[in-house]
Design an enzyme around this catalytic site. Structure first.
Site, PDB file in Angstrom:
ATOM      1  N   HIS A 111     -26.847  -5.865  -7.700  1.00 18.77           N
ATOM      2  CA  HIS A 111     -27.021  -5.688  -6.252  1.00 18.77           C
ATOM      3  C   HIS A 111     -26.853  -4.233  -5.805  1.00 18.77           C
ATOM      4  O   HIS A 111     -25.971  -3.535  -6.299  1.00 18.77           O
ATOM      5  CB  HIS A 111     -26.016  -6.556  -5.492  1.00 18.77           C
TER       6      HIS A 111
ATOM      7  N   SER B 278     -29.462 -13.225  -2.241  1.00 17.11           N
ATOM      8  CA  SER B 278     -28.219 -12.464  -2.099  1.00 17.11           C
ATOM      9  C   SER B 278     -28.404 -11.080  -1.479  1.00 17.11           C
ATOM     10  O   SER B 278     -27.437 -10.476  -1.015  1.00 17.11           O
ATOM     11  CB  SER B 278     -27.539 -12.309  -3.465  1.00 17.11           C
TER      12      SER B 278
ATOM     13  N   ASP C  12     -22.902  -3.659  -7.939  1.00 16.56           N
ATOM     14  CA  ASP C  12     -22.515  -4.465  -9.097  1.00 16.56           C
ATOM     15  C   ASP C  12     -23.683  -4.514 -10.075  1.00 16.56           C
ATOM     16  O   ASP C  12     -24.614  -3.714  -9.972  1.00 16.56           O
ATOM     17  CB  ASP C  12     -22.019  -5.863  -8.684  1.00 16.56           C
TER      18      ASP C  12
END
Length: 418
Positions: A386, A34, A383
């Site tokens: 991340h 990610s 978040d």
């Protein structure tokens, strides 16, 4: 009139020359999780590991969620920008059945990165064994089911009609045991990403020919950003912890990644950007698991152990394969520096996430109902796990032309020049 035409032609030539000069490499092929996913997971119908809702993308040029797990651009975008290329598009966006564009090109690069992806996907022969080099249930000379499948996919001249289609919601789980697959977070793990690259190789071979593709791939950048989900997955799984020690597990990760890098090398990859695991024990989600919102040091300890093994493996690979070149980025060291000396980098908040709910905004992911900060550049984390766009930008500034403090044995600018 002739003068105007000549003048226009002259300016077009000048502009074209400048654009070609700005482009430093033919292409960037991105593999990972990610941290560099630019939208592949949006095509996984059963996955919840998507960044397709507000407030992701709030600082992207169109201010819309687009599959990047941050508020704006991520490291893949910034690296492409540094190298004078457009961001490598998500592989699935190019081959999805809904894409009616018949002129799909992989020449400038492709991204295979997928949120939640791991090095180990349950098919690796190194996992679940006291001796990670030889699985007790499988003779060393016997290919596994997965290896047989890969041999069909990876042959450079195999029929391109065999291209795997992402339209099947179960695509990511082909021959992957359920013990290592978490279906709510369906992802394309690294083995599968390289399988998809094999189909790209087929198209490039047809387009460029034998000598052309060799030249193209040898000058292109292969970026690999993966490993965090393996470490986090180990500490979330009592089953894994009962079957193997953390030391054996990180050794398995390194050995498996080595095999995968050698597979990319066999296709013609020669220039690699390898990113180590960061201080993932210090992300907001992990801090909420401790009494005083401190880092989870056990996770950090094994992240360091993995990184050390990775560095040793890359040195061995360079010794064995003389024409391979790499730039390693020490994410752990620079992220720890962010946390310990935030003002140096322009950060203010080192513990909490910008967007989320609950303690440290980290008990729930950044959903439309979540609160989010207005001063996003002050935060390290967007978040619960991340980084923000601001952190991504600093990462790539150092990856591209940073000193040996964080990037070695050479930085990307030096890698390109080889």
């Amino acid at each position: 009139m002739k003068c105007k035409v000549l003048l226009l032609t002259f300016f077009i030539i000048i502009i074209s020359f400048n654009l070609s000069e700005a482009q430093m490499v033919p292409a960037i092929y991105v593999f990972g999780d990610s941290l560099v996913d630019v939208g592949n997971n949006n095509y996984l119908k059963l996955s919840l590991a998507k960044a397709d809702l507000p407030h992701y993308g709030i600082d992207f040029p169109n201010q819309k969620a687009n599959g990047r797990f941050t508020n704006g651009m991520n490291a893949a975008d910034f690296l492409a920008e540094k190298l004078g290329l457009p961001t490598s598009p998500p592989y699935f966006s190019l081959v999805d059945d809904s894409n009616n564009n018949n002129n799909v090109s992989f020449l400038n690069g492709v991204s295979f990165a997928s949120g939640g992806a791991r090095i180990l996907d349950g098919t690796d022969p190194y996992v679940h064994t006291q001796n990670p080099r030889l699985p007790p249930s499988l003779p060393q000379s016997s290919p596994s089911l997965r290896q047989c499948e890969i041999s069909q996919l990876s042959h450079p001249r195999s029929n391109s009609s065999r291209r795997p289609k992402p339209s099947s919601p179960f695509q990511a789980f082909v021959a992957v045991p359920s013990s290592l697959s978490v279906s709510p977070f369906q992802s394309i793990h690294l083995t599968q990403q390289i399988d998809y690259f094999s189909t790209v190789y087929e198209d490039l071979y047809k387009q460029l020919g034998s000598s052309g593709i060799k030249n193209h791939l040898s000058k292109s950048i292969f970026a690999v950003v993966i490993g965090s989900n393996d470490i986090l997955g180990y500490f979330r799984s009592s089953d894994l912890q009962n079957k193997t020690t953390p030391h054996q597990y990180v050794d398995s990760m390194v050995l498996s990644l080595k095999d995968k890098l050698k597979r990319l090398y066999s296709f013609g990859a020669r220039k690699f950007v390898i990113v180590g695991i960061g201080t993932i024990g210090c992300c907001p989600a992990r801090r909420t698991e401790t009494k005083n919102e401190e880092c989870r040091e056990e996770i950090n300890f094994w992240s360091i152990k993995y990184n050390k093994g990775l560095i040793s493996m890359l040195q061995e690979l360079k010794s064995d394969l003389k024409d391979i070149h790499y730039s390693y980025f020490d994410t752990y060291k620079i992220l720890l520096d962010f946390i310990q000396r935030p003002a140096t980098y322009g950060f203010v908040e080192v513990k909490a996430a910008c967007c989320g709910l609950g303690t440290l905004n980290a008990e729930i992911f950044c959903l439309p109902i979540a609160a989010y900060c207005s001063n996003r550049s002050d935060y390290i984390f967007f978040d619960r796990v991340h980084p923000t766009e601001a952190a991504h930008r600093i990462f790539v500034n150092n990856i591209f032309d940073g000193s040996l403090q964080y990037t070695f044995p050479i930085n990307v600018k030096q890698l390109v020049a080889i």
